[in-house]
Write an enzyme that holds these catalytic residues in place. Structure first.
Site, mmCIF file in Angstrom:
data_model
loop_
_atom_site.group_PDB
_atom_site.id
_atom_site.type_symbol
_atom_site.label_atom_id
_atom_site.label_comp_id
_atom_site.label_asym_id
_atom_site.label_seq_id
_atom_site.Cartn_x
_atom_site.Cartn_y
_atom_site.Cartn_z
ATOM 1 N N ARG A 139 -54.532 -62.029 71.911
ATOM 2 C CA ARG A 139 -53.364 -62.730 72.466
ATOM 3 C C ARG A 139 -52.572 -61.855 73.427
ATOM 4 O O ARG A 139 -51.952 -62.366 74.361
ATOM 5 C CB ARG A 139 -52.464 -63.225 71.336
ATOM 6 C CG ARG A 139 -53.071 -64.437 70.666
ATOM 7 C CD ARG A 139 -52.134 -65.039 69.654
ATOM 8 N NE ARG A 139 -52.598 -66.366 69.301
ATOM 9 C CZ ARG A 139 -52.356 -66.949 68.136
ATOM 10 N NH1 ARG A 139 -51.640 -66.324 67.220
ATOM 11 N NH2 ARG A 139 -52.807 -68.160 67.894
ATOM 12 N N LYS B 11 -57.170 -80.504 55.523
ATOM 13 C CA LYS B 11 -56.212 -81.580 55.249
ATOM 14 C C LYS B 11 -56.220 -82.650 56.326
ATOM 15 O O LYS B 11 -55.941 -82.373 57.488
ATOM 16 C CB LYS B 11 -54.795 -80.997 55.180
ATOM 17 C CG LYS B 11 -54.522 -80.227 53.926
ATOM 18 C CD LYS B 11 -53.049 -79.957 53.834
ATOM 19 C CE LYS B 11 -52.698 -79.257 52.533
ATOM 20 N NZ LYS B 11 -51.370 -78.673 52.623
ATOM 21 N N GLY C 255 -57.135 -72.195 64.774
ATOM 22 C CA GLY C 255 -57.215 -70.817 64.293
ATOM 23 C C GLY C 255 -58.514 -70.530 63.567
ATOM 24 O O GLY C 255 -59.238 -69.582 63.891
ATOM 25 N N GLY D 43 -52.557 -75.716 67.144
ATOM 26 C CA GLY D 43 -51.623 -76.835 67.008
ATOM 27 C C GLY D 43 -51.216 -77.405 68.355
ATOM 28 O O GLY D 43 -51.126 -78.618 68.531
#
Ligand code: ADP
Ligand code: MG
Length: 384
Positions: free
Chosen positions: A38, A202, A342, A365
């Site tokens: 990053r 999920k 991720g 996200g």
């Protein structure tokens, strides 16, 4: 992005530039950065400002600190950045106050200052509790640049409040604009067939993106634990597999669910098909061979492929096959391939396939929300 200024459009020379970057890197217990990807991803924008006569104030969050603590400090990032740039980086132990003002007032063109973890201030995540925080940050510089694609879905002070105080002197960094342009180009008018693959644990965290992809893609493939919640709602026996209760499930029309699963019971492994059902005591932890064959044939026909979320408990080598085989199919495909998330990026890295994917999205996200809503709060606020 036509109504947003790019870093190249802004008058950087002899100006102070406040840049929001995503330096949210993994730091181990000894304060060592275990993956500096990053930091490297932000270098082109950083270098651009320095090469064009600006001085640079960098700001980022790191982790999810509840209160300021050494383990969440950005200090190790300052050291690593200094090595990568081959020049001094001044670290300030805060993001507001006299020391910050003093250090910034002494800056010359070419100088770099890194502020301490923004989340040490509660107002970063909750702008409404202290609107002065945005003003304090904005007062440091002449120009604001957002290059933190991975955070652009969050309405935090440094993302959505600070830029409002810069009038026209704000814009998008190279990483942010590259991500957005790529997602726009490939997903708004995708080469077809467009096949999307969604997995992970999920379903509740991905309902919006599943509904959006269900409309955009020609075929949606769903694997991972989230498939059990869907299958159970169709009356399939899922044994002891992970199931979420009380979630409003998306309506699925062009979606393929797994046909079989690799399951475990007390260390023993066995494959069950959806038709026979998973018996009580057994837990589904990876997609099985029939599913792999079906999913692979869809992938092989695709011209655009988007993948987010592992097909199984890939951290355990016994249940990594589904994820690995699909990933190899993606890597071998001549389609435009995008991977975000991720854990998904970790799987790509584990397989050493980084260079075989067209676009690895740095924001998990953020890329999912961009697909769902077609924009992000941090992008909207940059519009003139
Ligand atoms: P990403 O970070 O790429 O968006 P997620 O965080 O949604 O992906 O999901 C990744 C997690 O889902 C992994 O930790 C993986 O082990 C877990 N997972 C996937 N399939 C299963 C399964 N069948 N049972 C238990 N966990 C699973
Ligand atoms: Mg994850």
């Amino acid at each position: 992005m036509s109504d947003i200024l790019m870093i190249k459009d802004l008058p950087i020379n002899s100006k102070k530039v406040l840049m929001r970057v995503d330096f949210n890197v993994p730091v181990d217990q000894d304060g060592k950065i275990s993956d500096d990807a990053r930091i490297k991803a932000a270098l082109p924008s950083i270098q651009w400002v320095l090469d064009h006569g600006g001085s640079l104030i960098l700001m980022s969050h790191l982790g999810r600190p509840k209160e300021p603590s050494l383990k969440d400090s950005l200090y190790p990032v300052a050291l690593r950045l200094s090595e990568l740039l081959n020049k001094d980086v001044t670290f300030v132990g805060g993001s507001r106050g006299t020391e910050v003002k003093e250090k910034v007032s002494q800056m010359q063109p070419g100088d770099v200052v890194l502020l301490e973890n923004l989340r040490f201030e509660a107002a970063e995540e909750k702008p409404e509790i202290d609107p002065q925080y945005a003003k304090d940050l904005a007062s440091l510089a002449d120009i604001y640049i957002d290059d933190a694609f991975g955070s652009a879905h969050r309405a935090h002070t440094s993302i959505t409040e600070v830029p409002k105080l810069f009038g026209k002197m704000k814009g998008a960094g190279l990483l942010l604009s590259r991500e957005v342009e790529f997602l726009d180009k490939t997903l708004k008018t995708p080469a077809r067939p467009f096949v999307a693959i969604i997995g992970g644990s999920k379903i509740s965290s991905k309902i919006g993106v599943i509904e959006a992809l269900e409309k955009k893609a020609d075929t949606l493939l769903i694997g991972g634990a989230m498939a059990f919640t869907l299958l159970k709602s169709q009356g399939v026996k899922v044994g002891n597999s992970l199931v979420e209760e009380d979630v409003k499930l998306p309506k699925l029309t062009n979606t393929l669910l797994p046909l079989d699963f690799v399951c475990e019971k007390e260390g023993e492994l066995k494959t069950f098909t959806v038709d026979e059902g998973i018996p009580d005591g057994w837990k589904g932890l990876d997609i099985g061979p029939l599913t792999l064959e079906k999913f692979k044939s869809e992938i092989d026909q695709a011209k655009t492929l988007f993948w987010n979320g592992p097909m199984g408990l890939f951290e355990d080598p016994r249940f990594a096959k589904g994820t690995e085989v699909l990933l190899k199919a993606l890597a071998d495909s001549s389609a435009t391939t995008i991977v975000g998330g991720g854990d998904s990026l970790l799987a790509v890295k584990n397989c050493g396939l980084e260079s075989k994917i067209t676009h690895l999205s740095t924001g998990g996200g953020a890329s999912l929300e961009y697909i769902e809503f077609g924009t992000l709060p941090g992008i909207e606020v940059l519009k003139l």
